[in-house]
Design an enzyme around this catalytic site. Structure first.
Site, PDB file in Angstrom:
ATOM      1  N   GLU B 280     -10.898  -1.054 -50.108  1.00 18.86           N
ATOM      2  CA  GLU B 280      -9.502  -1.486 -50.421  1.00 18.86           C
ATOM      3  C   GLU B 280      -8.774  -1.021 -51.481  1.00 18.86           C
ATOM      4  OE1 GLU B 280      -8.769  -5.222 -47.764  1.00 18.86           O
ATOM      5  OE2 GLU B 280      -8.295  -5.853 -49.826  1.00 18.86           O
ATOM      6  N   GLU B 283      -7.733   2.532 -51.067  1.00 20.72           N
ATOM      7  CA  GLU B 283      -6.597   2.160 -50.091  1.00 20.72           C
ATOM      8  C   GLU B 283      -5.220   1.973 -50.765  1.00 20.72           C
ATOM      9  OE1 GLU B 283      -7.041   0.045 -46.526  1.00 20.72           O
ATOM     10  OE2 GLU B 283      -5.051   0.369 -45.923  1.00 20.72           O
ATOM     11  N   CYS B 300      -9.180  -9.383 -44.321  1.00 20.34           N
ATOM     12  CA  CYS B 300     -10.804  -9.835 -44.196  1.00 20.34           C
ATOM     13  C   CYS B 300     -10.725 -11.029 -43.215  1.00 20.34           C
ATOM     14  CB  CYS B 300     -11.172 -10.404 -45.520  1.00 20.34           C
ATOM     15  SG  CYS B 300     -11.054  -9.136 -46.905  1.00 20.34           S
ATOM     16  N   SER B 320      -4.261  -3.717 -44.592  1.00 16.79           N
ATOM     17  CA  SER B 320      -5.045  -2.750 -44.797  1.00 16.79           C
ATOM     18  C   SER B 320      -5.957  -2.357 -43.694  1.00 16.79           C
ATOM     19  CB  SER B 320      -6.182  -3.301 -45.883  1.00 16.79           C
ATOM     20  OG  SER B 320      -7.314  -2.752 -45.871  1.00 16.79           O
ATOM     21  N   LYS B 359     -14.156 -15.373 -36.491  1.00 18.32           N
ATOM     22  CA  LYS B 359     -15.043 -13.994 -36.368  1.00 18.32           C
ATOM     23  C   LYS B 359     -15.848 -14.126 -34.926  1.00 18.32           C
ATOM     24  CE  LYS B 359     -15.490 -13.448 -41.371  1.00 18.32           C
ATOM     25  NZ  LYS B 359     -14.391 -12.444 -41.358  1.00 18.32           N
ATOM     26  N   GLU B 362     -13.716 -11.991 -33.212  1.00 23.79           N
ATOM     27  CA  GLU B 362     -13.530 -10.628 -33.816  1.00 23.79           C
ATOM     28  C   GLU B 362     -14.596  -9.665 -33.355  1.00 23.79           C
ATOM     29  OE1 GLU B 362     -14.569 -10.448 -37.949  1.00 23.79           O
ATOM     30  OE2 GLU B 362     -13.001  -9.049 -38.540  1.00 23.79           O
ATOM     31  N   GLU B 367     -12.753  -1.945 -30.706  1.00 26.34           N
ATOM     32  CA  GLU B 367     -12.473  -1.094 -31.648  1.00 26.34           C
ATOM     33  C   GLU B 367     -13.493  -1.188 -33.025  1.00 26.34           C
ATOM     34  OE1 GLU B 367     -10.546  -3.417 -30.756  1.00 26.34           O
ATOM     35  OE2 GLU B 367      -9.323  -4.143 -32.456  1.00 26.34           O
ATOM     36  N   CYS B 504     -11.704 -19.343 -46.860  1.00 21.87           N
ATOM     37  CA  CYS B 504     -13.088 -19.590 -46.180  1.00 21.87           C
ATOM     38  C   CYS B 504     -13.660 -20.779 -46.688  1.00 21.87           C
ATOM     39  CB  CYS B 504     -13.942 -18.307 -46.365  1.00 21.87           C
ATOM     40  SG  CYS B 504     -13.295 -16.849 -46.169  1.00 21.87           S
TER      41      CYS B 504
END
Lengths: 185, 574
Positions: B280, B283, B300, B320, B359, B362, B367, B504
């Site tokens: 990251e 990036e 994230c 990102s 998640k 996710e 993908e 989190c």
């Protein structure tokens, strides 16, 4: 990284299945009449939209939600809380059975039961052919001729359960006659 | 600050004007039960369990919504109050499924606790029960409307904190139900799967869509190589599930427990958090140098990502492209690790233990597959894994600690702080500063981005460059920063967004029944771990260096992109 085809899919979704059934131009016009838009305008907007379409179309709720920045779910909550809002179009003939005290004493519960059986639908819904809707009303204000039903804007007083099939039949006959005359013309 | 003097249960106390009776009583040490009350959000006074007697008032008043007044005399537990509370709870129970023994909340249900505290021994009311099917359509969240007591806490958190409003009160009277519009199934709404509704639910009406059974099956299958990975926040939350005080650190016990349950390897998502930072920060530097879309926003938090896809699809280029850490680790387990140890990826099950329900959704994103296999096969919340540990008869708190397995088990302090709002930002700055200037920072503590405030801003000096950064947690706060970007008024270069308020450590997969103090304790624990680590900058992690040397090449390389980066899609909002 997002590609251009993915962006195109937003536009497609925007004009997706829900909106094809209903022309939302009227909703946009109604929204425009309430600018600058604020969430507290929700109920008057819903009233205007129902006035125009006769009910609240699903796609209209989405459109209003986006304009007011309120989730569709929240609007659905409002629309299902108040008795004045309908989510389905009404039938051609709306039969309102009065369930006020006087009519109740004079047997309106039996009238309602009979009508529900006759049309095979429950109060608050519409027959599949779109001809009949049954609604209940708390009091129509015609207690002197209880028990009362209203068909459109016509009062039918001192009804008995035997009158119900006759009433439905006459409304059907009226429709058939109207259709025949139309065909001849 | 103007104050008010009042008497509660015979004790005279002084509180700030505008406080509610409930707040005043709690300050004075009197416990008034509540169900619908939600600290910090609009009081509704819906459940009436918190009623108290106020001298001179005609009726009992709801203490959660009733402001104090000078000279007010309050009694919180009189016979009249007790009778009212008992009747209220008995009425709730009359319309509640009597299946507590097999309910997921058995033992930590607020309704059960209240029933016990009020010493209710019978339900004298009998009437119609509202029947409704369970909605298991979402891979993350399960709705069981029959267990709902209509307190509305989920509705308020979804609308006021998360700005989503996927569920709302619908219909009225006996037919009332907390549900999506048109009784749609949750999976086709713009629910972002954050699970904050589960954290708020007092009963079992909202719960995670459990993967426990599937994971047990893999663990019993001799052909499966079952690999666990645990997120940074899990180690400071799981102790609570076994009765430990909030803020305890149980990293080593967790590894031992997972190993004892039968996981073949226990890796650390923290390793991938360090990797995320390296990718990251690379990036970010590339975006700044090449004039690519800025501000860049962290990726994230899968709840945040789905929110962005629904509500800000036009701003997706700001996200990102880095996968979330557990997805990065899953990809490496199914490629690097599988190749190194000669295991067929189809025989590996990667189980992520997460403070998160989003998640679960996710991992089903196509993908995020690695060479045709899902990178992560199942996600367990902290609650689910604690249930498995209990089923296995393990005395968790007294386990001897163990280290994570290698090669994917080493991490720096920068990875640990991912658990808290501001942590990813701080970790990224520690590494980006090195990438931009070639020099290591003398001081790696960025205190401006720490803490539980919803939006935090900082102006950071890196070499001769100054950058504006912002951190938001909770999606209503994210909306503020996103609207700025949409208007072209965002002054920031880099933004961190976490879907759950606080990050989190307050995720939708963490232990329920938490409050601000619990979350603060977890946060302190996280920064304590960071302080005690040998390395505190992600790019210094020796295992990460080795991974790039052996397998990935350079940060941002083609292979890194294939395994560690992803794409996003616009989604309809409803």
């Amino acid at each position: 990284m997002i590609s251009t085809t993915e962006f195109a899919s937003i536009a497609r979704l925007d004009n997706g299945h829900k909106n094809r059934e209903v022309d939302l131009a009227a909703v946009d016009e109604i929204l425009d009449s309430y600018r600058p838009l604020a969430p507290h305008a929700l109920i008057p907007i819903l009233q205007d939209v129902q006035e125009h379409y006769g009910f609240l179309p699903e796609a209209a709720l989405d459109r209003i939600g986006r304009a007011l920045d309120i989730s569709t779910t929240r609007i659905f909550g409002v629309a299902t809380f108040y008795n004045q809002f309908r989510l389905h179009p009404l039938g051609k003939h709306v039969i309102r059975i009065c369930r006020g005290t006087a009519c109740h004493v004079k047997g309106s519960a039996a009238l309602l039961d009979t009508l529900e059986m006759e049309l095979n639908i429950k109060a608050g819904s519409t027959t599949k052919d779109g001809l009949f809707s049954i609604e209940t009303v708390a009091c129509i204000g015609a207690c002197s001729i209880a028990p009362v039903a209203m068909v459109g804007d016509k009062f039918h007083g001192r009804l008995t359960v035997k009158d119900i099939p006759r009433l439905v039949k006459s409304l059907k006959r009226e429709d058939a006659k109207g259709a025949a005359e139309k065909a001849v013309a | 600050m103007p104050t008010v003097d009042l008497t509660i249960n015979g004790r005279e106390i002084t509180v700030e004007a505008g406080a509610t009776i409930l707040q005043a009583a709690r300050l004075a040490g009197f416990q008034i039960p509540t169900l619908c009350y939600l600290s910090g959000l609009s009081p509704t006074g819906a459940c009436r369990v918190c009623v108290v007697e106020v001298e001179g008032a005609r009726t009992l008043v709801p203490s959660c919504a009733f402001p104090v007044a000078d000279g007010m005399i309050v009694r919180t537990h009189t016979a009249r109050v007790r009778a009212a509370r008992t009747a209220i709870v008995q009425l709730l129970l009359a319309n509640h499924p009597q299946e507590c023994l097999t309910c997921v909340r058995n033992g930590d249900c607020e309704l059960q606790t209240l029933t016990r505290e009020l010493n209710i021994r019978e339900i004298p009311f009998q009437g119609e029960r509202r029947l409704a099917p369970v909605d298991s359509s979402s891979p993350a969240i399960e709705r069981d409307p029959e267990k709902c007591i209509l307190c509305g806490r989920c509705v308020r958190v979804c609308q006021e904190i998360q700005n989503v409003g996927a569920i709302s009160f619908t219909k009225r009277g006996f037919q009332s139900e907390v549900a999506p519009a048109y009784d749609r199934q949750l999976d086709i709404t713009s629910c972002v799967n954050c699970g904050q509704c589960i954290i708020q639910c007092p009963t079992g009406a909202l719960r995670e869509h459990s993967s426990v059974r599937r994971v047990w099956e893999w663990l019993q299958d001799p052909n499966m190589h079952v690999v666990a990975q645990t997120a940074p926040a899990v180690r400071v939350g799981i102790g609570e599930m076994f009765g430990a005080a909030p803020g305890g650190i149980y990293t080593g016990q967790l590894v031992t427990a997972l190993s004892n349950i039968g996981f073949d390897r226990v890796f650390d998502t923290n390793f991938a958090a360090d990797l995320t930072i390296v990718e990251e920060a690379t990036e970010l530097v590339r975006r700044v140098k090449n004039n690519e879309p800025l501000p860049m926003i962290t990726s994230c938090s899968p709840g945040w990502i789905k929110y962005c896809e629904h509500y800000y699809p036009d701003l997706i280029p700001h996200l990102s492209t880095c996968r979330s850490p557990h997805e990065m680790l899953g990809a490496l387990i199914k490629s690097y690790y599988a190749e190194q140890y000669g295991i067929f990826p189809g025989n590996i099950a990667v189980v992520s233990i997460m403070p998160c329900t989003a998640k679960k959704f996710e991992t089903e994103r196509p993908e995020l597959e690695t060479n045709g296999f899902p990178s992560v096969d199942a996600v367990l919340t902290v609650r689910e894994v604690a249930r498995m540990i209990k089923t296995a008869g393990i005395d968790f708190l007294n386990l001897p600690p163990r280290d994570f397995d290698n090669p994917l088990g080493t991490s720096t302090g920068a990875a640990d702080i991912f658990a808290s709002t501001g942590g990813v930002m701080e970790a990224a700055l520690r590494t980006a500063a090195f990438y931009l200037t070639g020099k290591e920072l003398a001081n790696v503590d960025f205190r401006d981005v720490r803490g539980l405030r919803g939006i935090k801003e900082a102006r950071i000096k890196i070499g001769d460059m100054e950058v504006n950064v912002a951190v938001a947690s909770g999606l209503a706060n994210a909306k503020v920063l996103m609207d700025q970007i949409r208007k072209g008024e965002s002054p920031y270069t880099f933004i961190e967004i976490m879907g759950c308020p606080g990050g989190c450590i307050n995720g939708g997969g963490m232990p329920q029944g938490s409050n601000v103090e619990t979350v603060r304790a977890r946060m302190r624990a996280i920064y304590t771990i960071d302080q005690t680590k040998v390395y505190r900058r992600s790019h210094q992690n020796p295992a990460i260096r080795k991974l790039y040397e052996e397998y990935l090449g350079e940060p941002g390389s083609e292979r890194a992109h294939h395994l560690l980066h992803t794409t996003y899609m616009a989604r309809e909002r409803s």
